[in-house]
Design a protein around this motif. Structure first.
Motif, short mmCIF file in Angstrom:
data_model
loop_
_atom_site.label_atom_id
_atom_site.label_comp_id
_atom_site.label_asym_id
_atom_site.label_seq_id
_atom_site.Cartn_x
_atom_site.Cartn_y
_atom_site.Cartn_z
N LEU A 117 -2.49 11.71 74.26
CA LEU A 117 -1.04 11.89 73.66
C LEU A 117 -1.29 12.04 71.55
O LEU A 117 -1.60 11.54 71.14
CB LEU A 117 -0.02 10.63 73.79
N ARG A 118 -0.08 13.63 71.60
CA ARG A 118 -0.26 13.59 69.99
C ARG A 118 1.12 14.06 69.49
O ARG A 118 1.47 14.54 70.54
CB ARG A 118 -1.51 15.03 69.73
N LEU A 119 1.13 13.55 68.59
CA LEU A 119 2.85 13.93 68.27
C LEU A 119 2.88 14.54 66.50
O LEU A 119 1.80 14.49 65.81
CB LEU A 119 3.49 12.69 67.31
N THR A 120 3.55 15.67 66.99
CA THR A 120 2.97 16.90 65.60
C THR A 120 4.13 17.84 65.65
O THR A 120 5.13 17.37 65.60
CB THR A 120 2.21 18.33 66.62
N VAL B 164 1.70 16.64 74.31
CA VAL B 164 2.08 17.09 72.37
C VAL B 164 3.35 16.68 72.04
O VAL B 164 4.50 17.67 73.18
CB VAL B 164 1.75 18.66 72.29
N VAL B 165 4.22 16.19 71.89
CA VAL B 165 5.25 16.10 71.52
C VAL B 165 5.60 16.72 70.17
O VAL B 165 5.06 16.42 69.11
CB VAL B 165 5.27 14.46 71.32
N ASP B 166 6.60 18.09 70.04
CA ASP B 166 6.74 18.22 69.28
C ASP B 166 8.04 18.31 68.19
O ASP B 166 8.67 18.62 69.24
CB ASP B 166 6.82 19.85 69.27
N LEU B 167 7.94 17.65 67.36
CA LEU B 167 8.75 17.43 66.68
C LEU B 167 9.25 17.87 65.53
O LEU B 167 10.01 17.93 64.84
CB LEU B 167 8.52 15.51 66.59
N VAL B 168 9.31 18.94 65.43
CA VAL B 168 9.26 19.99 64.17
C VAL B 168 10.98 20.52 64.17
O VAL B 168 12.10 20.48 62.98
CB VAL B 168 9.18 21.44 64.40
#
Length: 377
Positions: free
Chosen positions: A354-357, A323-327
């Protein structure tokens, strides 16, 4: 009246006047005791009768680059001057008129026929160089050198060279002359023009360096407004903010750039952010059987390699999901997007999901355009 003797100008023949001296003497005797208006009439008669003589002198100088009509006008001016200054006690009018007319013609060639301004001293030297060149060519059976011309004229070689170069200014080539051959190009097409853009090179280089000191969002807004020619409303829609906010950001960024260009040391950014863009903050943590890559700050070309390594390490451990956390990512430029694409491709090869969140609106549009569809939170 009977018993009164008068002296008048003799009648002209087909060639003009047979004897200009006799006509001039008659003119001088005629004007004695006449009022000014009658003197003018007698003067005009002599000038009119002597015009063929002036024309013959003008025709001697035709074929030298000047129209014959112009030379005749100059010769007539010299004739008028000769009549006005004539004094019978000083000798022959014909000789005096010839000297005056020829002098006026030569003065015309010297002062009026040059294409560019050349000092009189140099023009006189050019004539001497031309005469010396003709004489030496006849003696040596070849063109003389500069040293030989300088020796003949007893003049320094530097002045001879200046005269030879200045001689080209007598009849400069026309800018509309064809270049040659069958080409339609003209000589003026080959002459360079002043490039006004050169004056702004220093400003462009300075602005380019200062732009990298702005935060990513301000840099992006400036690029969209002044390079992408987008309206403030379009920029606001891309970033998910109001148009008024975009206007304030533009005004603040431009004001800072103006102050920074005028100062020896760029001032700090107005909102307290460091002069350099916010450095990316990338961390990797294990959350059960998942790996979370947290991204913060602005991911530009400097932080792209760090993000790429973090994602490749996360994928290498074969977790159940990455999980790629781009907050916390305020912006992702082309280098950051390339790093995300590299991580996605590595995950696809190893079979790791793979997930961008938690992607910010402005970053979401960039990722979607690059084919990285973020997850809907």
């Amino acid at each position: 009246m009977f018993g009164q003797t008068t002296t008048s100008t003799p009648p002209p023949t087909e060639r003009g006047l047979e004897d200009l001296d006799a006509a001039a003497l008659a003119y001088a005797a005629r004007i004695q005791g006449l009022p000014p208006e009658r003197r003018q009439e007698a003067r005009d008669d002599l000038v009119r009768f002597a015009l063929p003589f002036a024309g013959r002198l003008a025709r001697r100088y035709r074929g030298r680059g000047e129209p014959l009509e112009d030379l005749e006008q100059v010769a007539r001016l010299g004739l008028v001057n000769a009549v006005d200054r004539y004094d019978p006690e000083r000798g022959s009018f014909t000789a005096y008129a010839a000297i005056t007319i020829v002098g006026e013609i030569k003065r015309h060639f010297r002062d009026r026929t040059w294409g560019v301004h050349v000092p009189r001293r140099l023009r006189d030297l050019i004539l001497e160089v031309g005469q010396a060149t003709a004489a030496l060519t006849s003696e040596l059976s070849r063109a003389p050198s500069v040293a030989e011309l300088a020796e003949r004229l007893e003049t320094p070689e530097e002045e001879i060279l200046a005269a030879l170069e200045s001689a080209a200014g007598y009849s400069p080539a026309s800018l509309n002359a064809p270049v040659g051959g069958e080409s339609s190009a003209e000589f003026g097409d080959l002459v360079g023009e002043s490039d006004n853009a050169l004056e702004s090179v220093d400003d462009r280089v300075t602005v380019s360096g200062l732009l990298h000191r702005l935060p990513w969002r301000e840099r992006r807004i400036l690029a969209m407004r002044f390079y992408g020619n987008q309206t403030q409303a379009e920029i606001a829609a891309r970033f998910g903010i109001s148009q008024m906010h975009v206007s304030r950001l533009l005004s603040r960024a431009l004001t800072w750039l103006r102050q920074a260009m005028l100062a020896d040391t760029p001032p700090p950014w107005q909102n307290g952010v460091a002069e350099e863009p916010a450095k990316p903050r990338i961390s990797v943590r294990q959350n059960g059987d998942r790996v979370v890559v947290e991204v913060g700050g602005d991911v530009d070309r400097d932080g792209a390699d760090q993000l790429r390594r973090a994602m490749l390490e996360a994928v290498t451990g074969q977790p159940s999901e990455v999980v790629v956390d781009l907050v916390g990512a305020g912006g992702v430029d082309a280098g950051g997007i390339a790093a995300l694409v590299a991580g996605r491709d590595a995950a696809a090869r190893t079979g790791v999901p793979l997930r961008l969140t938690r992607v910010q609106p402005a970053v979401r549009r960039s990722l979607t355009a690059a084919g990285l569809a973020p997850a809907r939170d």
